[in-house]
Scaffold this motif. Structure first.
Motif, PDB file in Angstrom:
ATOM      1  N   THR A 191      38.582 -19.083  63.855  1.00  0.00           N
ATOM      2  CA  THR A 191      37.458 -19.204  64.788  1.00  0.00           C
ATOM      3  C   THR A 191      37.562 -20.516  65.565  1.00  0.00           C
ATOM      4  O   THR A 191      37.603 -21.595  64.966  1.00  0.00           O
ATOM      5  N   THR A 198      32.012 -21.117  68.044  1.00  0.00           N
ATOM      6  CA  THR A 198      30.871 -20.338  67.566  1.00  0.00           C
ATOM      7  C   THR A 198      29.754 -20.448  68.590  1.00  0.00           C
ATOM      8  O   THR A 198      29.309 -21.550  68.927  1.00  0.00           O
ATOM      9  N   THR A 236      25.936 -19.433  69.863  1.00  0.00           N
ATOM     10  CA  THR A 236      24.603 -18.969  69.514  1.00  0.00           C
ATOM     11  C   THR A 236      23.886 -18.579  70.798  1.00  0.00           C
ATOM     12  O   THR A 236      23.767 -19.394  71.723  1.00  0.00           O
ATOM     13  N   SER A 237      23.429 -17.345  70.876  1.00  0.00           N
ATOM     14  CA  SER A 237      22.793 -16.848  72.091  1.00  0.00           C
ATOM     15  C   SER A 237      21.440 -16.227  71.763  1.00  0.00           C
ATOM     16  O   SER A 237      21.155 -15.874  70.612  1.00  0.00           O
ATOM     17  N   ARG A 264      21.440 -14.733  68.206  1.00  0.00           N
ATOM     18  CA  ARG A 264      22.667 -14.037  67.816  1.00  0.00           C
ATOM     19  C   ARG A 264      23.815 -15.033  67.739  1.00  0.00           C
ATOM     20  O   ARG A 264      23.986 -15.862  68.633  1.00  0.00           O
ATOM     21  N   THR A 268      27.864 -15.530  67.563  1.00  0.00           N
ATOM     22  CA  THR A 268      29.132 -14.858  67.859  1.00  0.00           C
ATOM     23  C   THR A 268      30.282 -15.828  67.616  1.00  0.00           C
ATOM     24  O   THR A 268      30.268 -16.947  68.132  1.00  0.00           O
ATOM     25  N   GLU A 269      31.237 -15.391  66.822  1.00  0.00           N
ATOM     26  CA  GLU A 269      32.412 -16.220  66.544  1.00  0.00           C
ATOM     27  C   GLU A 269      33.582 -15.748  67.403  1.00  0.00           C
ATOM     28  O   GLU A 269      33.963 -14.581  67.375  1.00  0.00           O
ATOM     29  N   LEU A 270      34.171 -16.669  68.170  1.00  0.00           N
ATOM     30  CA  LEU A 270      35.299 -16.373  69.040  1.00  0.00           C
ATOM     31  C   LEU A 270      36.566 -16.937  68.419  1.00  0.00           C
ATOM     32  O   LEU A 270      36.703 -18.155  68.266  1.00  0.00           O
ATOM     33  N   THR A 322      40.775 -14.459  71.153  1.00  0.00           N
ATOM     34  CA  THR A 322      39.783 -14.179  72.190  1.00  0.00           C
ATOM     35  C   THR A 322      39.608 -15.364  73.122  1.00  0.00           C
ATOM     36  O   THR A 322      39.599 -15.206  74.345  1.00  0.00           O
ATOM     37  N   ALA A 357      32.644 -14.485  75.691  1.00  0.00           N
ATOM     38  CA  ALA A 357      31.957 -13.657  74.700  1.00  0.00           C
ATOM     39  C   ALA A 357      31.490 -12.337  75.279  1.00  0.00           C
ATOM     40  O   ALA A 357      31.164 -11.406  74.535  1.00  0.00           O
TER      41      ALA A 357
END
Length: 222
Positions: free
Chosen positions: A32, A35, A37-38, A46, A48-50, A54, A116
């Protein structure tokens, strides 16, 4: 140490460095990087780990390129080895750019939202967290790649490559002609040289002298 042994040793070192570099890039692509946070304003935030594949999509393909470079280091010879070394150096620079950008500039909200895939209206990035370990692993792989490129560029040009049995018939005929012109008949011929001479349409047992009784000769005194 002979030039041929030095060339083989250089190829082995370059292959080892390229293998370690490819492993670094591949491992980083599975880790990762950022990381995100949205929030869409409707529920809980939410996370989301990129991963590296990616965030820096070229990481995995570049690792495969390094694996291909290992095969090329054993297969090519002469000036082509230096071309492979230059291309490997380019791969090292391209791989390092995303990692350097992340370590020096961080991850902006706009870039994180774009990568993302936050296309939904109203979704906003609340925070981003950057992991430094994957980026440092890529930089390590880039340094190993540059070292391998240096070894390939300085490798003796006359060594390396596949065995002569993989050469084209024309190349083998040319090599046979060079050996016949430069080595003389006092040196013993190897089995490979005999087969090359036959492939070139020559008689490997012909020493260039006429012997009594041989076809095309006349007895003395006639």
């Amino acid at each position: 140490m002979s030039e041929r042994k030095a060339g083989r040793r250089a190829t082995g070192i370059a292959a080892l460095l390229l293998a370690l570099a490819a492993l670094c890039l591949w491992g980083s692509s599975r880790m990762t990087w950022v990381t995100v946070t949205s929030s869409d304003g409707l529920g809980v935030d939410r996370v989301t780990e990129l991963d590296g594949g990616t965030w820096a999509a070229a990481t995995t393909p570049l690792a495969l390129v390094l694996v291909a470079a290992i095969a090329a280091a054993f297969a090519v010879r002469g000036w082509v080895v230096r071309v492979v070394g230059v291309l490997v150096a380019v791969v090292a620079v391209v791989a390092a750019l995303p990692a350097l950008g992340l370590l020096t500039g961080g991850a902006s909200d706009e870039q994180a939202a774009d990568i993302a895939g936050f296309e939904r209206v109203g979704t906003q990035v609340v925070a981003t967290e950057v992991a430094t370990a994957p980026a440092l692993l890529v930089l390590l792989g880039s340094l190993l790649t540059l070292a391998a490129a240096g070894v390939l560029v300085r490798k003796p040009a006359a060594t390396g490559g596949l065995s002569s049995k993989y050469d084209s018939p024309a190349a083998r005929r040319e090599a046979t002609a060079r050996r016949g012109a430069g080595e003389g008949h006092e040196q013993p011929r190897t089995q490979r040289m005999l087969w090359d001479a036959l492939d070139a349409g020559e008689d490997p047992t012909d020493d260039g002298e006429k012997h009594p009784g041989a076809p095309g000769t006349r007895p003395e005194g006639d």
